[in-house]
Design a protein around this motif. Sequence first.
Motif, short mmCIF file in Angstrom:
data_model
loop_
_atom_site.label_atom_id
_atom_site.label_comp_id
_atom_site.label_asym_id
_atom_site.label_seq_id
_atom_site.Cartn_x
_atom_site.Cartn_y
_atom_site.Cartn_z
N LYS A 59 31.37 20.54 -5.66
CA LYS A 59 30.62 19.71 -4.72
C LYS A 59 30.53 20.38 -3.36
N THR A 62 28.12 16.65 -0.26
CA THR A 62 27.73 15.45 -1.00
C THR A 62 28.33 15.55 -2.40
N THR A 63 28.13 14.52 -3.20
CA THR A 63 28.67 14.50 -4.56
C THR A 63 27.72 15.15 -5.56
N GLU A 64 26.60 15.68 -5.11
CA GLU A 64 25.62 16.26 -6.01
C GLU A 64 26.12 17.57 -6.61
N THR A 65 26.08 17.68 -7.94
CA THR A 65 26.40 18.91 -8.65
C THR A 65 25.31 19.14 -9.71
N LYS A 73 14.22 16.20 -10.12
CA LYS A 73 14.87 16.85 -8.98
C LYS A 73 14.06 18.05 -8.51
N THR A 110 25.30 22.42 -1.42
CA THR A 110 25.00 21.38 -2.41
C THR A 110 24.17 21.99 -3.53
N TRP A 111 24.03 21.23 -4.65
CA TRP A 111 23.34 21.78 -5.81
C TRP A 111 21.87 22.06 -5.54
N SER A 112 21.18 21.15 -4.85
CA SER A 112 19.75 21.38 -4.56
C SER A 112 19.56 22.64 -3.73
N GLU A 551 18.11 13.50 -18.33
CA GLU A 551 19.01 14.26 -17.47
C GLU A 551 19.89 15.16 -18.33
#
Length: 604
Positions: A59, A62-65, A73, A110-112, A551
């Motif tokens: 992470k 944020t919590t996005e992975t 996305k 973050t992942w994005s 997803e």
Amino acid sequence: MTAISKVREMRTAETILHIIRQRGQRKLPLEGLYRLLYNPGLYLHAYGKLYRNQGAMTKGITTETVDGMCLEKITTIIEALRYEKYRWTPVRRIYIPKKNGKLRPLGMPTWSDKLLQEVIRSLLEAYYEPQFSPHSHGFRPGRGCHTALQEVSRQGRATKWFIEGDISACFDKIDHSVLLDILREQIHDNRFLRLIGGLLKAGYLEDWKWNATYSGVPQGGVVSPILSNLVLDKLDKYVEQELIPVYTKGERRRTNPPYVALTRAASKARKSGNLEQACILNKQAQKIPSRDPNDPNFRRLWYTRYADDCLLGLVGTKAEALAIKERLARFLREDLKLTLSEEKTLITHAREEKAHFLGYQLHVLHADSKHDHRGQRCINGSVGFRVPDSVTKAHCAKYQHKGKPIHLTQRVPDDAYSIVTQYQAEYRGVVGYYRLAYNLHTLGRLRHVTEVSLVKTLAKKFRTTCPRIYHQYGRRLQLKEGSYKVLEIRRERAGKKPLVAHFGGIPLRRNQWVSLDDDRSASRIWSRRSEVVERLLAQECELCGTKDHIEVHHIRKLSDLQQSGRSPQPDWKMKMSARQRKTLIVCRQCHQKIQYGRYNGKAL
């Protein structure tokens, strides 16, 4: 519309990257590069590369992975870019220890941001890779530490002085204006440059406090290595175009008069029939150089760089080596606004001392007694690579306590196959990296310590003695290099061949042309898209068959699927275990039930 803008509608990322690579080979300027970021194929290509990395599940702020990756996305990122509304998220800064006891800052995006950075990295790499110097080996496809060391071996013969160059905090001190000016030379797209500028100034969070970044690129960022190479490529060009021509003169050293006198005297004695005297004179000649080592009309300079570590070799005087060091420091300071580390930038006598580069010790070999099949001295002047004694001690210390090998308690709960596999992987990695060293045999000490630790760990697990472990698992493995005593563990599988793990069986023989490649299969299967991308594009839940809101469910490692106790595994775990995959394509409803532990098979 430019040629680059015309390809933005193409579907395959490979076609886009191929066209950009061709423009890079011809050094044509890039226009309309920002519009290529609208192509979804580039993001799928980036996702296929990133999802395997362990950091994909880490992470940022944020919590996005990578868990929960979907086509929506990608669409969201593209729409934000289309209207220039995309904003980089500050990275989460952590610190990891360095060998010298200091801490190295590491940024976790973050992942994005990782996904978009990988797209940018692939575009920049396709364009600039053909233009980079052949003396650069860090963070480049098909190159690495071994290729850099092999280049040193090829061009370092008869070197008198090593100049060990190290740039102080290179990643942290790269000047933003210098980097953007370098990009601006060939990329004529202000929107793309603004996007890169926003990335550089996104800042970082430390203890939940935002801090601005006035210089440097975030270590840990996907695009950071290619950006640092863009800046340091200027250093490569400076050395190639300014320094090497100045310190290269003469085709060959002049002959050494004492050597010529001895060989002539030996020839005269041999012709007169005095063979004993000729033999004595020849032996005396073999103890001195055949060419004048101090010829003022002969100079050579070579250069190799890996990331921010560079090594130069000079055939010349120490005064000239000091002048080269000063010119390097001045260029870095005035043109790139970087600092050459005084502490780590050393000038080393190539024959009497040992330089350090990429974990090896380097020095020029000298042995008058070694001759080739022609009777000529064949070792003198060659660059020799050594395994430092500190490396063996440091790796042995991982398996020792008070100087003696011990069992590793943290590995006792694992099954025997996993224990042997892990020990073998660690030992093979060290031997594989130092395969170029002529004293590779000194790692026999590491093999002994690692093997005793492994045997003690297995004895602790099975509550038995070490001799019984040797008796039960000891085998002899026949390889093309010879026969080796190994420890062998078999894991039986119903209806399949058993899995076999060995410890040992790795010859400690030097190989100066080694290349790190664990996949030795004769044939490889290549596809344009990775398997997980093809499954995602199918847009169908692999559990319930739904085709809406698809997803990707990710796990860190397959061992996470193991379930203690005798309770039956959920259907989703059984599917992932059977496929040996860390991904599962599911609908949003199934994904939420998996995450909250409410999925119990087909009956939801």
